[in-house]
Design a protein around this motif. Structure first.
Motif, PDB file in Angstrom:
ATOM      1  N   ASN A  56       0.822  -1.211   0.000  1.00  0.00           N
ATOM      2  CA  ASN A  56       0.000   0.000   0.000  1.00  0.00           C
ATOM      3  C   ASN A  56       0.853   1.257   0.000  1.00  0.00           C
ATOM      4  O   ASN A  56       1.822   1.359   0.752  1.00  0.00           O
ATOM      5  CB  ASN A  56      -0.896   0.021   1.242  1.00  0.00           C
ATOM      6  CG  ASN A  56      -1.631  -1.281   1.435  1.00  0.00           C
ATOM      7  OD1 ASN A  56      -2.207  -1.813   0.509  1.00  0.00           O
ATOM      8  ND2 ASN A  56      -1.597  -1.803   2.661  1.00  0.00           N
ATOM      9  N   TYR A  99      -3.180   0.068  -3.614  1.00  0.00           N
ATOM     10  CA  TYR A  99      -2.993  -1.149  -2.830  1.00  0.00           C
ATOM     11  C   TYR A  99      -2.295  -2.248  -3.636  1.00  0.00           C
ATOM     12  O   TYR A  99      -2.151  -3.376  -3.166  1.00  0.00           O
ATOM     13  CB  TYR A  99      -4.324  -1.653  -2.272  1.00  0.00           C
ATOM     14  CG  TYR A  99      -5.404  -1.815  -3.312  1.00  0.00           C
ATOM     15  CD1 TYR A  99      -6.278  -0.775  -3.585  1.00  0.00           C
ATOM     16  CD2 TYR A  99      -5.545  -3.004  -4.011  1.00  0.00           C
ATOM     17  CE1 TYR A  99      -7.266  -0.907  -4.548  1.00  0.00           C
ATOM     18  CE2 TYR A  99      -6.527  -3.151  -4.966  1.00  0.00           C
ATOM     19  CZ  TYR A  99      -7.393  -2.094  -5.230  1.00  0.00           C
ATOM     20  OH  TYR A  99      -8.366  -2.236  -6.181  1.00  0.00           O
ATOM     21  N   SER A 113       3.874   4.593   2.959  1.00  0.00           N
ATOM     22  CA  SER A 113       3.637   3.211   2.549  1.00  0.00           C
ATOM     23  C   SER A 113       3.290   2.390   3.781  1.00  0.00           C
ATOM     24  O   SER A 113       3.618   2.773   4.915  1.00  0.00           O
ATOM     25  CB  SER A 113       4.863   2.610   1.858  1.00  0.00           C
ATOM     26  OG  SER A 113       5.914   2.372   2.770  1.00  0.00           O
ATOM     27  N   ALA A 128      -5.291  -1.860   3.501  1.00  0.00           N
ATOM     28  CA  ALA A 128      -5.150  -1.104   2.254  1.00  0.00           C
ATOM     29  C   ALA A 128      -6.069   0.113   2.235  1.00  0.00           C
ATOM     30  O   ALA A 128      -5.948   0.963   1.374  1.00  0.00           O
ATOM     31  CB  ALA A 128      -5.461  -2.007   1.065  1.00  0.00           C
TER      32      ALA A 128
END
Lengths: 110, 116
Positions: free
Chosen positions: A31, A50, A93, B101
């Motif tokens: 990510n 992602y 990240s 995510a």
């Protein structure tokens, strides 16, 4: 240690220019995120990704686009820079939820 | 919808005194909560997180935070402030139902100033 690097610490561009901000991470994180930071507004999410070639709009995507051709690299593109895009841009990240940030790029658009 | 509120723009504390930086949150599901710190001209650094378990979470540099579900708060604390703690602090939240995510929401930040 996770390392997130951004291509420039300071950048000055003119209105209408196309601007590329590059971000690279060395920990194989799935990510990646781009934020802008403005006083009193905190961090606002522009785009995130992602996976390679995957992207999702954040809260303020207008005027921006992104590219993720390789897992370690996430680029933010200002198609036609405007003065209201003068800001601090932060890349991050993550893999497990904790986000690791780069040092930031302070962009000034004249 | 997720949201985070940091009600104080600035907190001023004398060195050696305890400090508290306040944070309240709103999520539909269970929260994952984070504190980050930003020193001058640097990116954000992770301080601590609450995922589950003990409501008192210990983090870097002697900081801790207390999760209070009934008050939907996650205040950052330190028993004895140092001048070097002066920085900008951000609280953040993510809904536990979503994967790592997904985005997390940051508060507007609180500037902590420790006077000698």
């Amino acid at each position: 240690d996770v390392k997130v690097t951004q291509s420039s610490r300071y950048l000055v561009k003119r209105t209408g220019e196309k601007v590329f901000l590059e971000c690279v991470q060395d920990m194989d994180h799935e990510n990646m995120f781009w934020y802008r930071q403005d006083p009193g507004l905190g961090l606002r999410l522009i785009y995130f990704s992602y996976d390679v070639k995957m992207k999702e709009k954040g809260d303020i995507p207008e005027g921006y686009s992104v590219s993720r051709e390789k897992k370690e690299r996430f680029s933010l593109i200002l198609e036609s820079a405007s003065t209201n895009q003068t800001s601090m841009y932060l890349c991050a990240s993550s893999s497990t939820g904790i986000q690791f940030f780069g040092p930031g790029t302070r962009l000034t658009v004249l | 919808a997720q949201s985070v509120a940091q009600p104080e723009d600035q907190v001023n504390v004398a060195e050696g005194n305890p400090l508290t930086v306040k944070c309240t949150y709103s999520v539909s599901g269970n929260p994952y909560l984070f504190w980050y710190v930003q020193y001058p001209n640097r990116g954000l650094q992770f301080l601590l997180k609450y995922i589950t378990g003990d409501n008192l979470v210990k983090g870097s540099y002697g900081f801790e935070a207390e999760f209070n579900k009934s008050q939907t708060s996650f205040h950052l604390k330190k028993p004895s402030a140092l001048v070097s703690d002066s920085a900008l602090y951000f609280c953040a939240v993510r809904d536990a139902r979503y994967s790592s995510a997904s985005k997390i929401i940051f508060g507007s930040g609180t500037r902590l100033s420790i006077r000698p």
